[in-house]
Scaffold this motif. Structure first.
Motif, PDB file in Angstrom:
ATOM      1  N   LEU A 183       0.836  -1.199   0.000  1.00  0.00           N
ATOM      2  CA  LEU A 183       0.000   0.000   0.000  1.00  0.00           C
ATOM      3  C   LEU A 183       0.871   1.249   0.000  1.00  0.00           C
ATOM      4  O   LEU A 183       0.600   2.208  -0.717  1.00  0.00           O
ATOM      5  N   THR A 205      -7.092   0.643   4.286  1.00  0.00           N
ATOM      6  CA  THR A 205      -7.227   1.220   2.954  1.00  0.00           C
ATOM      7  C   THR A 205      -6.380   2.492   2.895  1.00  0.00           C
ATOM      8  O   THR A 205      -5.984   3.030   3.932  1.00  0.00           O
ATOM      9  N   PRO A 206      -6.101   2.994   1.697  1.00  0.00           N
ATOM     10  CA  PRO A 206      -5.367   4.270   1.618  1.00  0.00           C
ATOM     11  C   PRO A 206      -6.052   5.380   2.397  1.00  0.00           C
ATOM     12  O   PRO A 206      -5.385   6.198   3.043  1.00  0.00           O
ATOM     13  N   GLU A 207      -7.383   5.405   2.348  1.00  0.00           N
ATOM     14  CA  GLU A 207      -8.131   6.432   3.078  1.00  0.00           C
ATOM     15  C   GLU A 207      -7.947   6.279   4.586  1.00  0.00           C
ATOM     16  O   GLU A 207      -7.793   7.279   5.305  1.00  0.00           O
ATOM     17  N   ASP A 208      -7.952   5.026   5.065  1.00  0.00           N
ATOM     18  CA  ASP A 208      -7.742   4.776   6.495  1.00  0.00           C
ATOM     19  C   ASP A 208      -6.364   5.270   6.939  1.00  0.00           C
ATOM     20  O   ASP A 208      -6.210   5.893   7.987  1.00  0.00           O
ATOM     21  N   LYS A 211      -4.542 -12.541   6.189  1.00  0.00           N
ATOM     22  CA  LYS A 211      -5.443 -11.400   6.143  1.00  0.00           C
ATOM     23  C   LYS A 211      -5.996 -11.116   7.532  1.00  0.00           C
ATOM     24  O   LYS A 211      -6.364 -12.028   8.267  1.00  0.00           O
ATOM     25  N   GLU A 247      -8.610  -4.887   6.790  1.00  0.00           N
ATOM     26  CA  GLU A 247      -7.417  -4.496   6.058  1.00  0.00           C
ATOM     27  C   GLU A 247      -7.418  -2.975   5.869  1.00  0.00           C
ATOM     28  O   GLU A 247      -8.437  -2.394   5.489  1.00  0.00           O
ATOM     29  N   HIS A 255       1.063   4.322  -2.785  1.00  0.00           N
ATOM     30  CA  HIS A 255       0.538   5.632  -2.385  1.00  0.00           C
ATOM     31  C   HIS A 255       1.579   6.440  -1.620  1.00  0.00           C
ATOM     32  O   HIS A 255       1.231   7.241  -0.741  1.00  0.00           O
TER      33      HIS A 255
END
Length: 214
Positions: free
Chosen positions: A62, A194-197, A188, A192, A66
């Motif tokens: 990730l 996210t980029p927003e998180d 997992k 998971e 990003h």
């Protein structure tokens, strides 16, 4: 960026002057630097099992995808951690390309920090990704040698392929097997990131504030 000489003194040497630090120095930095950000670049499952209190999970894949967005949220005091330091060093190089040249890598990883008495959060126990890689590689080599002896000599090629892969992994400081294992269901976490998180969990740096204002 000019080459840096590693230091273990958090109070005497600024973060921008070093590329690695040990667990004791990180603990000192956590006490002395209120703006310190610790980024854990392991998988979410590894983070869920054991992580440094207050650290932010940004899995390496990730972060690589990003890095520019993450970089806008980082200030001058950034420490990157993983299981042993390999993935954290990859993250440091990627962030360096995105303009963050003051990030440092924790030697010994999260386990070393915990062993040094650092404040950690423990959850569900799992095998870390690097241990899984050793098991998978060793099992494949053993299968190749055993199959070559009792089935067909051609199967021994498998052992050679794994050996070549490990050599390439060491030379390039990458691990294709680890990347493949990281997407397996048992690796997992329940949630998971996210980029927003990730971006929401990081404070805007002064640079980021200026960019937003403009």
């Amino acid at each position: 960026m000019a080459s840096a000489t590693p230091s273990t003194s958090g109070s005497a040497t600024p973060a921008s002057a070093v590329t690695v630090l040990d667990a004791q120095t990180l603990q000192a930095w956590q006490r002395e630097r209120p703006d310190l950000i610790v980024l854990d670049v392991r998988s979410a499952a590894e983070f869920e099992s054991l992580h440094i209190a207050g650290s932010v999970n940004v899995p390496l894949p990730l972060l690589k995808d990003h890095a520019d967005s993450v970089a806008t949220r980082l200030g001058g005091s950034v420490v990157l951690v993983c299981q042993s330091g390999v993935r954290a060093e990859q993250a440091r190089q990627r962030l360096g390309a995105a303009g963050i040249d003051a990030a440092t890598v924790l030697t010994g990883g999260v386990p070393g920090y915990a062993a040094a008495g650092g404040n950690v959060v423990r959850g569900k126990e799992r095998w870390d990704l690097e241990r899984q890689v050793r098991l998978a590689a060793g099992s494949l080599v053993l299968a190749g040698l055993t199959g070559g002896r009792f089935a067909s000599p051609k199967i021994r090629t498998l052992a050679g392929v794994i050996g070549a892969g490990l050599t390439f992994s060491a030379a390039t400081n990458t691990c294709a097997m680890g990347q493949a294992l990281s997407v397996m269901p048992w690796n997992k976490a329940a949630v998971e990131p996210t980029p927003e998180d990730v971006l929401a969990s990081l404070p805007l740096s002064a640079t980021g504030d200026a960019a937003a204002a403009s």
